[in-house]
Design a protein around this motif. Structure first.
Motif, mmCIF file in Angstrom:
data_model
loop_
_atom_site.group_PDB
_atom_site.id
_atom_site.type_symbol
_atom_site.label_atom_id
_atom_site.label_comp_id
_atom_site.label_asym_id
_atom_site.label_seq_id
_atom_site.Cartn_x
_atom_site.Cartn_y
_atom_site.Cartn_z
ATOM 1 N N CYS A 139 0.987 -1.241 0.147
ATOM 2 C CA CYS A 139 -0.041 -0.055 -0.107
ATOM 3 C C CYS A 139 0.972 1.248 0.067
ATOM 4 O O CYS A 139 0.557 2.197 -0.340
ATOM 5 C CB CYS A 139 -0.794 0.112 1.243
ATOM 6 N N ARG A 140 2.034 1.109 0.370
ATOM 7 C CA ARG A 140 3.066 2.281 0.321
ATOM 8 C C ARG A 140 3.336 2.788 -0.881
ATOM 9 O O ARG A 140 3.875 3.815 -1.170
ATOM 10 C CB ARG A 140 4.568 2.043 1.191
ATOM 11 N N ASN A 141 3.037 2.008 -2.128
ATOM 12 C CA ASN A 141 3.391 2.235 -3.367
ATOM 13 C C ASN A 141 2.486 3.380 -4.050
ATOM 14 O O ASN A 141 3.059 4.187 -5.009
ATOM 15 C CB ASN A 141 3.196 1.172 -4.441
ATOM 16 N N LEU A 142 1.483 3.971 -3.313
ATOM 17 C CA LEU A 142 0.410 4.871 -3.671
ATOM 18 C C LEU A 142 1.467 6.176 -3.491
ATOM 19 O O LEU A 142 1.290 7.019 -4.466
ATOM 20 C CB LEU A 142 -0.776 4.772 -3.007
ATOM 21 N N VAL A 143 1.955 6.342 -2.533
ATOM 22 C CA VAL A 143 2.641 7.569 -2.024
ATOM 23 C C VAL A 143 3.989 7.690 -2.845
ATOM 24 O O VAL A 143 4.263 8.839 -3.554
ATOM 25 C CB VAL A 143 2.969 7.591 -0.488
ATOM 26 N N ASP A 144 4.581 6.405 -3.162
ATOM 27 C CA ASP A 144 5.999 6.639 -3.956
ATOM 28 C C ASP A 144 5.751 6.477 -5.459
ATOM 29 O O ASP A 144 6.040 5.677 -6.185
ATOM 30 C CB ASP A 144 6.768 5.331 -3.460
ATOM 31 N N ASN A 145 5.096 7.815 -5.838
ATOM 32 C CA ASN A 145 4.795 7.604 -7.504
ATOM 33 C C ASN A 145 5.274 9.017 -7.995
ATOM 34 O O ASN A 145 5.152 10.027 -7.215
ATOM 35 C CB ASN A 145 3.353 7.279 -7.719
ATOM 36 N N PHE A 146 5.555 8.935 -9.385
ATOM 37 C CA PHE A 146 5.955 10.017 -9.888
ATOM 38 C C PHE A 146 4.922 11.230 -9.944
ATOM 39 O O PHE A 146 5.341 12.375 -9.903
ATOM 40 C CB PHE A 146 6.185 9.919 -11.468
ATOM 41 N N TYR A 147 3.571 10.953 -9.952
ATOM 42 C CA TYR A 147 2.556 12.019 -10.376
ATOM 43 C C TYR A 147 2.495 12.835 -8.848
ATOM 44 O O TYR A 147 2.315 14.018 -9.079
ATOM 45 C CB TYR A 147 1.257 11.131 -10.410
ATOM 46 N N PHE A 148 2.754 12.448 -7.791
ATOM 47 C CA PHE A 148 2.496 12.955 -6.517
ATOM 48 C C PHE A 148 3.775 14.073 -6.284
ATOM 49 O O PHE A 148 3.646 15.119 -6.263
ATOM 50 C CB PHE A 148 2.492 12.342 -5.171
ATOM 51 N N ARG A 149 4.857 13.494 -6.926
ATOM 52 C CA ARG A 149 6.071 14.333 -6.633
ATOM 53 C C ARG A 149 6.204 15.521 -7.764
ATOM 54 O O ARG A 149 6.674 16.540 -7.402
ATOM 55 C CB ARG A 149 7.385 13.385 -6.931
ATOM 56 N N PHE A 229 -3.462 11.505 8.801
ATOM 57 C CA PHE A 229 -4.659 11.774 8.299
ATOM 58 C C PHE A 229 -4.814 13.096 7.589
ATOM 59 O O PHE A 229 -5.335 13.298 6.528
ATOM 60 C CB PHE A 229 -5.906 11.716 9.197
ATOM 61 N N ASP A 230 -4.452 14.120 8.384
ATOM 62 C CA ASP A 230 -4.531 15.416 7.655
ATOM 63 C C ASP A 230 -3.795 15.678 6.450
ATOM 64 O O ASP A 230 -4.104 16.317 5.481
ATOM 65 C CB ASP A 230 -4.177 16.336 8.942
ATOM 66 N N ASN A 231 -2.597 15.160 6.566
ATOM 67 C CA ASN A 231 -1.593 15.360 5.573
ATOM 68 C C ASN A 231 -1.961 14.308 4.302
ATOM 69 O O ASN A 231 -2.018 15.039 3.103
ATOM 70 C CB ASN A 231 -0.210 15.190 5.923
ATOM 71 N N LYS A 232 -2.483 13.336 4.467
ATOM 72 C CA LYS A 232 -2.969 12.482 3.298
ATOM 73 C C LYS A 232 -4.141 13.174 2.797
ATOM 74 O O LYS A 232 -4.544 13.039 1.580
ATOM 75 C CB LYS A 232 -3.036 10.924 3.795
ATOM 76 N N ASN A 233 -5.108 13.451 3.539
ATOM 77 C CA ASN A 233 -6.264 13.820 3.048
ATOM 78 C C ASN A 233 -6.352 15.258 2.375
ATOM 79 O O ASN A 233 -6.853 15.308 1.214
ATOM 80 C CB ASN A 233 -7.155 14.254 4.285
ATOM 81 N N TYR A 234 -5.064 16.093 2.697
ATOM 82 C CA TYR A 234 -4.835 17.187 1.985
ATOM 83 C C TYR A 234 -4.343 16.952 0.685
ATOM 84 O O TYR A 234 -4.636 17.515 -0.433
ATOM 85 C CB TYR A 234 -3.947 18.277 2.702
ATOM 86 N N ALA A 235 -3.411 16.106 0.643
ATOM 87 C CA ALA A 235 -2.603 15.745 -0.701
ATOM 88 C C ALA A 235 -3.646 15.063 -1.369
ATOM 89 O O ALA A 235 -3.533 15.350 -2.851
ATOM 90 C CB ALA A 235 -1.356 14.700 -0.261
ATOM 91 N N TYR A 236 -4.169 14.158 -1.232
ATOM 92 C CA TYR A 236 -5.397 13.300 -2.146
ATOM 93 C C TYR A 236 -6.292 14.444 -2.710
ATOM 94 O O TYR A 236 -6.680 14.365 -3.793
ATOM 95 C CB TYR A 236 -5.831 12.116 -1.385
ATOM 96 N N GLY A 237 -6.893 15.078 -1.668
ATOM 97 C CA GLY A 237 -8.042 16.095 -2.270
ATOM 98 C C GLY A 237 -7.415 17.026 -3.185
ATOM 99 O O GLY A 237 -7.973 17.608 -3.951
ATOM 100 N N MET A 285 -10.093 6.456 4.978
ATOM 101 C CA MET A 285 -8.655 6.646 4.388
ATOM 102 C C MET A 285 -8.272 5.745 3.305
ATOM 103 O O MET A 285 -7.960 6.011 2.222
ATOM 104 C CB MET A 285 -7.754 7.059 5.473
ATOM 105 N N VAL A 286 -8.430 4.331 3.714
ATOM 106 C CA VAL A 286 -7.992 3.477 2.928
ATOM 107 C C VAL A 286 -8.837 3.388 1.656
ATOM 108 O O VAL A 286 -8.378 3.149 0.305
ATOM 109 C CB VAL A 286 -7.966 2.042 3.653
ATOM 110 N N ASP A 287 -10.294 3.397 1.789
ATOM 111 C CA ASP A 287 -11.085 3.375 0.605
ATOM 112 C C ASP A 287 -10.824 4.623 -0.202
ATOM 113 O O ASP A 287 -10.739 4.486 -1.438
ATOM 114 C CB ASP A 287 -12.538 3.453 1.055
ATOM 115 N N TYR A 288 -10.431 5.648 0.527
ATOM 116 C CA TYR A 288 -10.016 7.137 -0.585
ATOM 117 C C TYR A 288 -8.777 6.758 -1.335
ATOM 118 O O TYR A 288 -8.694 7.070 -2.258
ATOM 119 C CB TYR A 288 -9.956 8.196 0.778
ATOM 120 N N GLU A 289 -7.712 6.074 -0.473
ATOM 121 C CA GLU A 289 -6.509 5.738 -1.292
ATOM 122 C C GLU A 289 -6.797 4.990 -2.362
ATOM 123 O O GLU A 289 -6.073 5.086 -3.507
ATOM 124 C CB GLU A 289 -5.400 5.329 -0.354
#
Length: 515
Positions: A139-149, A229-237, A285-289
């Motif tokens: 599940c950590r692969n979601l954060v480690d991707n080119f698009y977010f960076r 939660f706050d930082n993930k929610n902000y980034a995904y939003g 959060m997991v469903d959101y991710e």
């Protein structure tokens, strides 16, 4: 037989532990790049060793519990040995907690120091995960991707990666909380079963210490989880807003609102609001991710997150509250008379014990400037003495749970020639002379119940059985009162019964004046 059995269990435990120590199983770095950090790897090995020791002792406890069920005659002895082993488990878990804190600190320092070069550049459409990655970490692969960076500000992306790095720490807090909660349940059962004050004090001390550990764990979990939660929610939003996926944002807000309502309904009914909050919002959060992973065509991450969602949904996080009221080992005794001396030079009148907690009544037989012989008190026993602040000797007899019992003993003493026996009361270590103090005669007590809008049927039944003839009234939105009691001991018994009936309620005995 018992001792031989226990030595066999301990022998098996130590042999197992010795074998485990000799093997020193290899460990792997939790973050790639830290394999050559000797302190980090040493801490991981020590953590693994402590875990094996804990598992071995847990197995030994299970063996003893099985034998306790098979041989209930030896219950006291088996219980004592189980408590000794559980004390060692408690020590090991504390040591593991200190190790985990240091391990997490090293990982955090490494991630922050290597942030700019730590993210692999990859095609956002690429669906396969790196070969050999454990399922629990996919599940950590979601954060480690080119698009977010590429699409998040550097500080926001750093916060997102830090939030992801903290996920194992939050899970560790929860795991330790669950383990401690199970131990608390066992200690509560043992506390209720012991027969001596010394044993009860030892277990109660451990209960309070472990409760303190779990309060600290819950506070740490709340702090870490809110950051995640706050930082993930902000980034995904931010990403979804940029992609124009309003329907996903709306759905996430609705699910979060539902989780908030569920938490509000559960608040105060489970062992920890922080643990309940973690699981309720973690599922959201997991469903959101998963939805975000689907939008970015990261199928491997999405599939992994679905598995995580199933695991979270299967966890029973609504742990029951464990509220243990302190037991008071007060020695009650009636008054009797003997024609033979009960107290001699070799067996003198003992000093009166003053209990720090609880309520006990005694009869004051007299106050003297000097020490008196037992023969002064017409064969009454048991006798006790206390020297007051003025240096005078006060002699007492009996020990009673209620005022009614004390007054009956007072009447009996008068029939045996005592001119002015006086009823005294100790409540939580404070003494009052009810026969001399006119204010004390006017005192009454009431039991206040707070923390609920309505009393359950079980609570009402306890009041009906324990406080028959006393009035139950509502004096506020969440305040109920049962009164008035002229006897503090009776009010204390009702309070204790109410705490057992509903541990979620806040119960206290309040002193009031009838004048």
């Amino acid at each position: 037989m018992f001792r031989r059995n226990f030595i066999y269990v301990l022998g098996a435990l130590f042999l197992t532990a010795g074998g485990l120590l000799a093997q020193q199983p290899p460990v792997e770095a939790r973050i790639a790049g830290l394999e050559n950090n000797e302190e980090y790897m040493s801490l991981l090995r020590e953590d693994a060793r402590l875990q094996e020791r804990e598992d071995s002792i847990v197995n030994a406890v299970a063996v003893l519990r099985e034998r306790l069920r098979e041989d209930p005659v030896q219950r006291q002895r088996y219980s004592q040995e189980i408590l000794q082993l559980e004390s060692r488990i408690f020590e090991i878990r504390n040591a593991k907690g200190r190790l985990i804190d240091r391990i997490n600190s090293i990982e955090q320092e490494w991630v922050l120091a290597n942030l700019n070069g730590a993210v692999p550049t990859q095609d956002p459409a690429r669906n396969d995960s790196p070969a050999g990655i454990p399922d629990s970490l996919k599940c950590r692969n979601l954060v480690d991707n080119f698009y977010f960076r590429e699409h998040l500000a550097e500080a926001d992306y750093a916060a997102l990666r830090e939030a992801q790095r903290l996920e194992p720490r939050a899970a560790e807090f929860v795991e330790r909380y669950f383990a401690n909660h199970a131990t608390l349940g066992e200690l509560a059962e043992a506390y209720a079963a012991v027969q001596t004050e010394a044993e009860a004090m030892e277990i109660f001390g451990r209960l309070k210490a472990l409760e303190g550990v779990n309060h600290a764990l819950a506070d740490s979990l709340a702090k870490v989880w809110n950051y995640i939660f706050d930082n993930k929610n902000y980034a995904y939003g931010y990403i979804l807003d940029e992609l124009g996926r309003e329907e996903i944002l709306t759905r996430e807000e609705e699910e979060l609102a539902r989780a908030t309502r569920q938490l509000s309904e559960l608040r105060g009914t489970t062992a920890s609001d922080a643990v309940a909050d973690y699981f309720l919002r973690k599922r959201v959060m997991v469903d959101y991710e998963g939805a975000v992973a689907g939008e970015l065509a990261l199928d491997a991450a999405r599939d992994s997150l679905r598995g995580v969602a199933e695991q979270i949904g299967a966890v029973e996080f609504r742990l029951p509250r464990i509220d243990v009221a302190e037991r008071y080992f007060l020695d009650y005794d009636s008054v009797a008379f003997s024609s033979k001396p009960k107290y001699t030079y070799q067996n003198p009148i003992p000093e009166c014990k003053v209990y720090a907690n609880g309520t006990i009544y005694r009869i004051l037989l007299g106050t003297f400037n000097t020490k008196r012989a037992a023969a002064t008190f017409r064969g009454a026993y048991p006798l006790f003495y206390l020297i007051d602040e003025e240096g005078k000797w006060n002699y007492y007899t009996g020990g009673f749970a209620t005022l009614e019992e004390a007054e009956t003993a007072q009447k009996l003493l008068k029939e045996h020639g005592f001119i002015r026996p006086e009823v005294v009361i100790w409540n939580d270590g404070v003494m009052r002379n009810l026969s001399r103090d006119p204010v004390a005669q006017d005192l009454a007590y009431r039991v206040e119940i707070t923390g609920t809008d309505a009393l359950s049927d079980a609570v009402k039944q306890v009041i009906a059985e324990t406080a028959s003839g006393h009035e139950l009234s509502r004096v506020g939105q969440q305040i109920f009162v049962v009164g008035g009691f002229t006897d503090r001991a009776v009010a204390d018994r009702l309070a204790e019964a109410l705490r057992s009936a509903d541990p979620a309620l806040e119960i206290k005995v309040v002193e009031v004046s009838n004048s």
